[in-house]
Scaffold this active site. Structure first.
Site, PDB file in Angstrom:
ATOM      1  N   GLU A 178      96.920  67.240  47.761  1.00  0.00           N
ATOM      2  CA  GLU A 178      96.061  66.714  48.833  1.00  0.00           C
ATOM      3  C   GLU A 178      95.419  67.834  49.651  1.00  0.00           C
ATOM      4  O   GLU A 178      96.005  68.316  50.611  1.00  0.00           O
ATOM      5  CB  GLU A 178      96.866  65.798  49.768  1.00  0.00           C
ATOM      6  N   LYS A 220      94.467  63.851  45.766  1.00  0.00           N
ATOM      7  CA  LYS A 220      94.234  63.022  46.959  1.00  0.00           C
ATOM      8  C   LYS A 220      93.249  63.760  47.863  1.00  0.00           C
ATOM      9  O   LYS A 220      93.643  64.533  48.726  1.00  0.00           O
ATOM     10  CB  LYS A 220      95.562  62.766  47.675  1.00  0.00           C
TER      11      LYS A 220
HETATM   12  C1  5MM Z   1     100.457  58.858  56.828  1.00  0.00           C
HETATM   13  O1  5MM Z   1     100.048  60.110  57.338  1.00  0.00           O
HETATM   14  C2  5MM Z   1     100.409  61.241  56.552  1.00  0.00           C
HETATM   15  C3  5MM Z   1     101.330  62.143  57.272  1.00  0.00           C
HETATM   16  O2  5MM Z   1     100.707  62.863  58.268  1.00  0.00           O
HETATM   17  P1  5MM Z   1     101.556  63.947  59.161  1.00  0.00           P
HETATM   18  O3  5MM Z   1     102.255  64.883  58.226  1.00  0.00           O
HETATM   19  O4  5MM Z   1     100.474  64.594  59.950  1.00  0.00           O
HETATM   20  O5  5MM Z   1     102.504  63.181  60.004  1.00  0.00           O
HETATM   21  C4  5MM Z   1      99.129  61.911  56.030  1.00  0.00           C
HETATM   22  O6  5MM Z   1      99.369  63.093  55.317  1.00  0.00           O
HETATM   23  C5  5MM Z   1      98.459  60.950  55.130  1.00  0.00           C
HETATM   24  O7  5MM Z   1      99.234  60.783  53.963  1.00  0.00           O
HETATM   25  C6  5MM Z   1      97.069  61.365  54.718  1.00  0.00           C
HETATM   26  O8  5MM Z   1      96.399  62.099  55.699  1.00  0.00           O
HETATM   27  C7  5MM Z   1      96.279  60.116  54.449  1.00  0.00           C
HETATM   28  O9  5MM Z   1      96.385  59.285  55.571  1.00  0.00           O
HETATM   29  P2  5MM Z   1      95.049  58.704  56.216  1.00  0.00           P
HETATM   30  O10 5MM Z   1      95.494  58.086  57.512  1.00  0.00           O
HETATM   31  O11 5MM Z   1      94.119  59.866  56.382  1.00  0.00           O
HETATM   32  O12 5MM Z   1      94.579  57.694  55.195  1.00  0.00           O
END
Ligand code: 5MM
Length: 341
Positions: A178, A220
């Site tokens: 990602e 991702k």
């Molecule tokens: C769910 O959020 C994930 C964890 O974020 P932190 O490590 O900052 O707590 C994040 O990595 C998420 O998997 C991705 O950004 C995709 O989430 P979004 O909200 O962008 O769809």
């Protein structure tokens, strides 16, 4: 490394009609989400909330291929003592685990970060496999601004992603790679396209040098989209076309699938963009979702920490999961949202 197993899991993660639930919010992120709905972030409340999601039978069985968990969650059990991982497996979905330890300031690169977590990762992956994880996730963060991103930042993050991916495959765990180019700035869609292409080229070069087998990976990425503060927002069609253009330039056909992050888009925008890409088609990978906020904002609001709201929250989650499932097939229509409302 069992390449056959890695490819089978990666292919199942991106199967048409389904996508991935990113429920791997770290403790600080889930606290922010809970603060917004007036819920205290305790281990019990986090467990209750996630149990509610994983017990959403319609969503989990029909539209969710895998769930990304946080370290705390993969070790937790439901109220009745069933491990949360078992709930996910019983629904026919695959448990996964976030293994990075977060984005930390990158020396001599003001405003930029490098994602950490490689130390001891081999041992942690072994433990996570034993706990049921069959895929993992590592998120690199690239910001766009005046004079950034730097090559230093892109290179450091691409290298760490590739080291992580190789360690995952060694442990028979599919790596979700990602590299997120943030949509927080005021840049336009073309700047996002240039930066995303640069980042993805570096990532695939590093994956090659680290001997990662692409057939056993899932990408991702962010979509190619204007920054939130940009006065000129792009149309759904432009986002879809430019995202496909950049991905075609960078992502080898050996990759089974691409599962987008939502990155701060509204629920419906994230669905509309994915749907538009799948309607255009003509690319070699499956394209699906791995959304956090765009899947969870509605159920979190509906739940608001109250046991009597669990069914409403599950209905909200099912609805978003279904809409995104349809978008993986290019069969979503805006009217479907109105009808549900
Ligand atoms: C769910 O959020 C994930 C964890 O974020 P932190 O490590 O900052 O707590 C994040 O990595 C998420 O998997 C991705 O950004 C995709 O989430 P979004 O909200 O962008 O769809």
């Amino acid at each position: 490394m069992n390449l056959e197993q890695l490819n089978r899991i990666a292919t199942a993660m991106v199967q048409p009609g389904k996508g991935i639930l990113a429920a791997d919010e770290s403790s600080s992120t889930i606290k922010k989400r809970f603060d917004a709905i007036g819920v205290e972030s305790t281990p019990e409340n986090r467990r209750d909330y996630r149990e509610l999601l994983f017990r959403s039978t319609d969503a989990m069985r029909n539209y969710i291929s895998g769930v990304i968990l946080y370290d705390e969650t993969i070790r937790q059990s439901a109220k009745d003592g069933t491990p949360l991982v078992k709930l996910i497996e019983q629904a026919g979905s695959i448990p996964g685990i976030k293994v990075d330890t977060g984005a930390k300031p990158l020396p001599f690169c003001p405003g930029e970060t490098v994602t950490e977590g490689l130390d001891g990762l081999r041992e942690r992956l072994k433990e996570y496999y034993g706990l049921g994880a069959r895929f993992a996730k590592w998120r690199a963060v690239i910001d766009i601004g005046r004079d950034i991103p730097s090559y230093t930042c892109i290179k450091a993050n691409a290298h760490a992603l590739a080291r992580y991916a190789a360690l995952c495959q060694e442990a028979d765990i599919v790596p979700i790679v990602e590299p997120e180019v943030l949509m927080d700035g005021d840049h336009d869609i073309d700047r996002c396209a240039v930066v995303t292409e640069w980042v993805l080229k570096e990532v695939y070069q590093e994956l090659y040098y680290n001997r990662v087998v692409l057939e056993g990976t899932v990408l991702k990425p962010n979509m190619v989209i204007a920054g939130k503060k940009c006065a000129k927002q792009a149309s759904v069609e432009e986002v879809a076309e430019k995202t496909i253009m950049v991905l075609k330039r960078c992502v080898p056909a050996a990759v089974p699938g691409i599962a987008f992050l939502s990155g701060g888009q509204s629920d419906e925008e994230a669905t509309a963009h994915l749907n538009a890409m799948n309607r255009i088609g003509g690319f070699p990978w499956k394209m699906t979702f791995s959304y956090g906020r765009a899947l969870q904002a509605a159920p979190q609001k509906a739940w608001s920490g109250k046991p009597e709201n669990v069914s409403a929250a599950q209905a909200a989650f099912s609805h978003r999961a279904k809409m995104n499932g349809l978008a993986t097939l290019g069969q979503w229509k805006p009217e479907l949202e109105k009808r549900a409302a």
